[in-house]
Design an enzyme around this catalytic site. Sequence first.
Site, PDB file in Angstrom:
ATOM      1  N   GLY A 135       0.816  -1.217   0.000  1.00 17.25           N
ATOM      2  CA  GLY A 135       0.000   0.000   0.000  1.00 17.25           C
ATOM      3  C   GLY A 135       0.841   1.255   0.000  1.00 17.25           C
ATOM      4  N   LEU A 136       0.246   2.337  -0.446  1.00 21.18           N
ATOM      5  CA  LEU A 136       0.900   3.637  -0.453  1.00 21.18           C
ATOM      6  C   LEU A 136       1.086   4.148   0.972  1.00 21.18           C
ATOM      7  CD1 LEU A 136      -1.103   5.249  -3.401  1.00 21.18           C
ATOM      8  CD2 LEU A 136       1.305   4.565  -3.449  1.00 21.18           C
ATOM      9  N   PRO A 137       1.970   5.130   1.168  1.00 21.96           N
ATOM     10  CA  PRO A 137       2.124   5.699   2.514  1.00 21.96           C
ATOM     11  C   PRO A 137       0.819   6.324   3.005  1.00 21.96           C
ATOM     12  CG  PRO A 137       3.968   6.322   1.105  1.00 21.96           C
ATOM     13  CD  PRO A 137       2.958   5.670   0.213  1.00 21.96           C
ATOM     14  N   ALA A 138       0.673   6.387   4.319  1.00 19.42           N
ATOM     15  CA  ALA A 138      -0.484   7.005   4.989  1.00 19.42           C
ATOM     16  C   ALA A 138      -1.773   6.247   4.697  1.00 19.42           C
ATOM     17  CB  ALA A 138      -0.620   8.470   4.599  1.00 19.42           C
ATOM     18  N   ARG A 139      -1.679   4.956   4.453  1.00 17.82           N
ATOM     19  CA  ARG A 139      -2.871   4.135   4.226  1.00 17.82           C
ATOM     20  C   ARG A 139      -3.168   3.228   5.420  1.00 17.82           C
ATOM     21  NH1 ARG A 139      -2.108   7.720   0.239  1.00 17.82           N
ATOM     22  NH2 ARG A 139      -3.623   7.436  -1.451  1.00 17.82           N
ATOM     23  N   GLY A 140      -2.498   3.440   6.525  1.00 15.72           N
ATOM     24  CA  GLY A 140      -2.808   2.693   7.732  1.00 15.72           C
ATOM     25  C   GLY A 140      -2.205   1.312   7.809  1.00 15.72           C
ATOM     26  N   LYS A 141      -1.127   1.049   7.063  1.00 16.11           N
ATOM     27  CA  LYS A 141      -0.538  -0.290   7.078  1.00 16.11           C
ATOM     28  C   LYS A 141      -0.004  -0.648   8.466  1.00 16.11           C
ATOM     29  CE  LYS A 141       2.372   0.507   3.790  1.00 16.11           C
ATOM     30  NZ  LYS A 141       1.950   1.912   3.573  1.00 16.11           N
ATOM     31  N   ASP A 277       6.190  -5.165   7.292  1.00 14.71           N
ATOM     32  CA  ASP A 277       5.506  -3.876   7.188  1.00 14.71           C
ATOM     33  C   ASP A 277       6.306  -2.956   6.278  1.00 14.71           C
ATOM     34  OD1 ASP A 277       3.944  -1.674   7.508  1.00 14.71           O
ATOM     35  OD2 ASP A 277       4.468  -1.298   9.602  1.00 14.71           O
ATOM     36  N   CYS A 309      -7.039   3.337   0.423  1.00 21.00           N
ATOM     37  CA  CYS A 309      -7.814   4.386   1.077  1.00 21.00           C
ATOM     38  C   CYS A 309      -8.283   5.408   0.055  1.00 21.00           C
ATOM     39  CB  CYS A 309      -6.979   5.067   2.169  1.00 21.00           C
ATOM     40  SG  CYS A 309      -7.903   6.263   3.122  1.00 21.00           S
ATOM     41  N   ARG A 343       6.368  12.678  -1.437  1.00 20.69           N
ATOM     42  CA  ARG A 343       6.760  11.281  -1.271  1.00 20.69           C
ATOM     43  C   ARG A 343       5.647  10.358  -1.761  1.00 20.69           C
ATOM     44  NH1 ARG A 343       8.370   8.570   4.509  1.00 20.69           N
ATOM     45  NH2 ARG A 343       9.804  10.352   4.521  1.00 20.69           N
ATOM     46  N   GLU A 515     -17.601 -16.448  34.616  1.00 21.78           N
ATOM     47  CA  GLU A 515     -16.310 -16.700  35.237  1.00 21.78           C
ATOM     48  C   GLU A 515     -15.766 -18.057  34.813  1.00 21.78           C
ATOM     49  OE1 GLU A 515     -13.576 -15.956  36.174  1.00 21.78           O
ATOM     50  OE2 GLU A 515     -13.628 -15.346  38.276  1.00 21.78           O
ATOM     51  N   HIS A 583     -15.936 -10.874  35.419  1.00 28.82           N
ATOM     52  CA  HIS A 583     -15.255 -11.556  36.518  1.00 28.82           C
ATOM     53  C   HIS A 583     -13.751 -11.498  36.312  1.00 28.82           C
ATOM     54  CE1 HIS A 583     -19.276 -13.182  37.486  1.00 28.82           C
ATOM     55  NE2 HIS A 583     -19.399 -13.254  36.175  1.00 28.82           N
TER      56      HIS A 583
END
Length: 652
Positions: A135-141, A277, A309, A343, A515, A583
Amino acid sequence: MIASSATAPSSPNISANGPQPHGSGRSHDDLLPPPATPALAHALRSLHELDVNGQALDRPATTAYDSPYSRSIASTAPGSPRIPPLRQNSGNHTPRVRPHATTLNIPGMTRSKASPDGRIPERDVAAKLVIIMVGLPARGKSYITKKIQRYLSWQQHNSRIFNVGNRRRIAAGVAKPQNEAAPVSATEPDGPTQAATILLNGAQNMPNITVEDEPTRLDLNGSAARLKRQQQIDQSAKFFDPKNESAAKLREQVALDTLDELLDYLLHRGGAVGILDATNSTIHRRQLLVNRIREREPKLGILFIESICHDENLLEANMRLKLSGPDYKDKDPWKSLEDFKQRVKAYESAYEPLGEYEEEHDLQYIQMIDVGRKVVHHRLKGFLSGGIASYLTTFNLSPRQIWITRHGQSVDNQLQKLGGDSELTERGHYYGQALYHFITQKRKEWLIDQKNKIAKSTFPPQPGDHTPPYPELNQELDDKNFCVWTSMLKRSIETAEYFDADDDYDVKAWEMLNELNAGTFEGMTYDEIAQKYPEEYQKRSRDKLQYIYPGVGGEGYLQVISRLRDMVREIERITDHLLIISHRSVCRVLMAYFMDLTRDDIADLDVPLGILYAIEPKPYGIEFHAYKYNEEQSWFDELPNYKPQRTVDRNS
């Protein structure tokens, strides 16, 4: 009987001389079976004419013959000795060449010769999994990888994240390996930092509860030492330009070295799942990774997970979060934002999403769009891949609070008895009342606080502003429901009685939240168990996580984890506020999931009566608070900088 004998034709009697027809129009020869050989006829006639003792029987020749196989004849011969089975290869002498079956392994719930504890055994390499993020940067990987790793570790599967970006920063001289300096800070500003400082073994040892997944060494064919003598490599957008060949080679080598470390973890250090990652945004890069894995171990499973995204609000939140990360720390946010966008454009120019190449080569993958709003699967194989896919569909970034507490004091609590289904004491009822008033007040405060944050949030961030906005800015926070979940035991249900009387709360009882069942020891105290069953008491003390109470229905912590698996997915899915009244064992297991505790800490986590935990999911992790019941004031006081501790109570 007379009527039936008069109407129903009788069956032919089979004698040694053959069948005797009754009222049949067919000839005698038509009813005869094929003629027997003289030897067989003689043997049958001899058996027929002797009793079990070998004495002759005086019977008419037409007496029906009874098969000797319908009689049990006693034998005085000694029985054959039992020969134990020998390990073999299904009747042939060819050594086994196919991989072992990759069926479900659940610690505490499955058991085999290869895996007595239910974990994925070392021999079952095909059951292990390499997860490659795309995935591209800033895509929540990174957000996705941390949640997957936390979920798998909570289920007792050994898993670890290997972050190429952090290794790249070490190679470029921006950061130092852990053996030279403090660990490189992740992108989370405070939530996971809190979780990482939770200590359970006292101030001397102070183990980090979160699994640290960054590489501790770097060997890029000697480039690491060379880079130490050089100036820091430029980490601006130019470094990520596909046309920058020298930077591309460095990034490629860093990715392969990180993958090698991941494979070492799976093949030689007991790992079950390794997560790579990185962006891995081109077919060429993914080919390199697959080829390297196949060279090292062709049976290893490979799963690609791509984060896509399209939501602009979500992208804004992710980009602001990146500006607080190590690449832009302490830099001008406006210039950093512009550089980060450049970037992203550099990656976009060469980006190739998952699709035809992976399908042509029979590679399994998952595409996750807008943090779970849409999920695409292809060719998923094995229980780990299927479980991860199911878990990914539960993700949401909705602002909400999750509260966890034990019930109020019960009659059995006073007597220090295990299990049971006793009612609350008077003090327990007062706890439920105080809990209702406190939660109602905090619910109002949370709503005001969220509206203030939304009103003050700006993008790009102002200097010193490290609070990322939620992606769902347009949601009506006033309409958010509040769920209260209890177990089906009296002490838990009675603690929620004030919530149940208020129509503004949705109360539901769950058997999953009951419990831990103590089996034979239900209703006993730990002192009684130590006196009457000292071996069981010592066995539990040595390994509380693996221990299972004896008797019908007896459980252990691993069984509680297994039955809470679906509940955790439901907690991740719902967007409403939630209060769980349960519990001790259940609260320990749920806290272990949210706080990413290690397996050695789950069963010894101190969760006394009267402690209320607040967990607020964030785009970067969680925000955690703890409150202690003030019985005199019938209220809850916050415990600043609270860190869960290892219990010292022998009855816990």
